[in-house]
Design an enzyme around this catalytic site. Structure first.
Site, mmCIF file in Angstrom:
data_model
loop_
_atom_site.group_PDB
_atom_site.id
_atom_site.type_symbol
_atom_site.label_atom_id
_atom_site.label_comp_id
_atom_site.label_asym_id
_atom_site.label_seq_id
_atom_site.Cartn_x
_atom_site.Cartn_y
_atom_site.Cartn_z
ATOM 1 N N ASN A 147 0.830 -1.205 0.000
ATOM 2 C CA ASN A 147 0.000 0.000 0.000
ATOM 3 C C ASN A 147 0.870 1.263 0.000
ATOM 4 O OD1 ASN A 147 -2.653 -1.026 -0.019
ATOM 5 N ND2 ASN A 147 -2.557 -1.499 2.154
ATOM 6 N N CYS A 168 -4.950 -7.196 -3.518
ATOM 7 C CA CYS A 168 -5.423 -6.926 -2.166
ATOM 8 C C CYS A 168 -6.333 -8.087 -1.775
ATOM 9 C CB CYS A 168 -6.174 -5.588 -2.157
ATOM 10 S SG CYS A 168 -6.720 -4.998 -0.537
ATOM 11 N N HIS A 169 -6.766 -8.132 -0.527
ATOM 12 C CA HIS A 169 -7.712 -9.175 -0.129
ATOM 13 C C HIS A 169 -9.019 -8.592 0.380
ATOM 14 C CE1 HIS A 169 -4.793 -8.743 3.365
ATOM 15 N NE2 HIS A 169 -5.884 -8.136 3.779
ATOM 16 N N HIS A 198 -9.596 -0.295 -2.112
ATOM 17 C CA HIS A 198 -10.129 0.200 -0.847
ATOM 18 C C HIS A 198 -11.374 1.069 -1.032
ATOM 19 C CE1 HIS A 198 -6.218 -0.462 1.706
ATOM 20 N NE2 HIS A 198 -6.667 -1.559 1.123
#
Length: 443
Positions: A147, A168-169, A198
């Protein structure tokens, strides 16, 4: 067989999970791992852990470890990046300096002053990794986990020919959480998610082929459910769709929750005290405090994992990295959500933006799926974040501090609490405090 280089291999649990994921695919049994980290002690422990995993499974995978980054990158087919430049010392500056100016960040790794400066620190290193790959492994694929995802991937897409996908998860984790909220077996859930990292949105959320959003709206009235994710449920209530990032993170990306002390206190009080203690219920610096506690446990965790009697858990995680490698190496199709150049995939976001969208994987590579236009209110929310991320990426590429100041002036939370001159002073202070990690701005 494929060579997989891990840059920042000292991220122990993350490295263990990805190695274990790859071990669950018999076709990848001859994979060559090369672990690289600047911390020799951590590197030695990760090396020992991987060798124990190989011995435990009888695998034919091989391990090499080095502090020489160029050596690790040479001949690599896949490069997994999970670094933290400046460590917790730099991270603390990301939180505490903006806090002096009234910018209250819970996590501070994606947007705002913290996200921008974390991005600049990481780009100082990751841009050099790309240059080295152009010389020693130009056909490699970067699986970028560090990030802030959008700032880093956007800068790489604009400046390097190396193939890169950001991973990402949050999509996987949120889909599992939503299934739990409505009481559905996960295998019966289907979803279609798009946006930016996000701040992606569940455009479709179905259980056995039927719209499951009505069930989720019912569950929102349950205090125990609402209290797990108050920010996300408030965004859902006002904008109609559920967002992918957890409430502590998500509260930073919009101006509604953290701009006054009483609003922040209200947010903290909305959390159920049975959940989300890992970021201190959204309080400023909550995730930093969590990280400091985790560092204290780091070597104890290794000691336990490396005991002869400890069997290492080799269950497949929900990370996408191993699926991408398996898909490309064996022509096995997968659908994942990845961070890629938009190129018109989302029609009402900028063409050159970095977006998070469904992608199909096969032996020919990574293929973003067409999404079309997002609901206009979602595109509008996303654009406020893209304004910051684009200016930050260009500020790095052009080595232009004024663009960095303008990026942070566009940040929704910072703009809600700071004057223009206050932002200038804050950014100057951040540059001075972090100069050792920002060589691209030293001249």
């Amino acid at each position: 067989m494929a060579k997989v280089a891990f840059i920042g291999a000292g991220s122990a649990v993350f490295t263990r999970n990805l190695v274990a994921d790859l071990m669950t695919f018999p076709e990848l049994d001859e994979t060559r791992f090369c672990f690289m980290d600047i911390d020799e002690k951590r590197l030695e422990l990760v090396d020992r852990l991987a060798r124990k995993m190989i011995e435990q499974t009888g695998s034919r995978m091989t391990v090499e470890s080095t502090t020489d980054r160029r050596l690790a990158l040479t001949g690599a087919d896949y490069v997994i990046i999970s670094i933290q430049v400046g460590g917790l010392d730099a991270y603390e500056l990301d939180i505490e300096i903006p806090r002096k100016y009234g910018v209250e960040q819970c996590v501070g790794d994606t947007l705002g002053p913290g996200g921008v400066f974390r991005g600049l620190r990481h780009l100082a290193v990751i841009s050099d990794i790309c240059k080295e790959l152009e010389e020693v492994s130009p056909n490699a694929v970067i699986l970028q986990y560090t990030n802030p995802m959008v700032i880093i991937c956007r800068a790489l897409q604009a400046s390097s020919p190396i193939r890169t996908i950001g991973l990402c998860h949050s999509v996987q984790g949120t889909s599992e959480m939503l299934a739990r909220f409505i009481g559905a077996p996960y295998e019966e859930i289907k979803y279609w998610v798009a946006g930016i990292n996000h701040m992606s949105w569940f455009l479709q959320f179905e259980w056995n082929g039927k719209d499951a959003y009505p069930l989720l709206r019912e569950k929102m009235s349950d205090p125990s459910v609402y209290g797990e994710e108050p920010t996300r449920f408030e965004l859902f209530r006002h904008f109609g769709y559920f967002v992918t990032e957890s409430s502590g993170h998500a509260s930073e990306y919009v101006p509604y929750f953290r701009k006054r002390p009483e609003l922040l206190e209200d947010l903290v009080n909305r959390f159920s005290k049975d959940h989300n203690a890992w970021f201190d219920f959204g309080r400023t610096g909550g995730y930093l405090r969590h990280c400091k506690e985790e560092v204290k446990k780091y070597f104890d965790w290794f000691e336990e994992q490396l005991k002869p009697e400890t069997a290492i858990n080799l269950c497949r995680s929900h990370e996408y990295g191993a699926q991408i490698i398996h898909g490309i190496e064996t022509n096995t199709p997968y659908r994942i959500n990845g961070n890629v150049a938009n190129n018109g995939v989302i029609t009402n976001l900028p063409y050159d933006a970095c977006v998070e969208v469904p992608c199909l994987i096969d032996s020919t590579g990574i293929h973003p799926c067409h999404v079309g236009a997002l609901p206009p209110q979602l595109a509008a929310l996303i654009q406020t974040n893209l304004n910051v991320q684009e200016l930050a990426a260009q500020g790095h590429i052009l080595r232009d501090r004024s663009l960095i100041k303008q990026a942070i002036k566009m940040d929704p939370l910072t703009a809600a609490v700071c004057s223009l001159d206050e932002i200038d002073r804050m950014v100057d202070e951040l540059f001075d405090a972090q100069a050792q990690w920002l060589p691209q701005f030293s001249s």
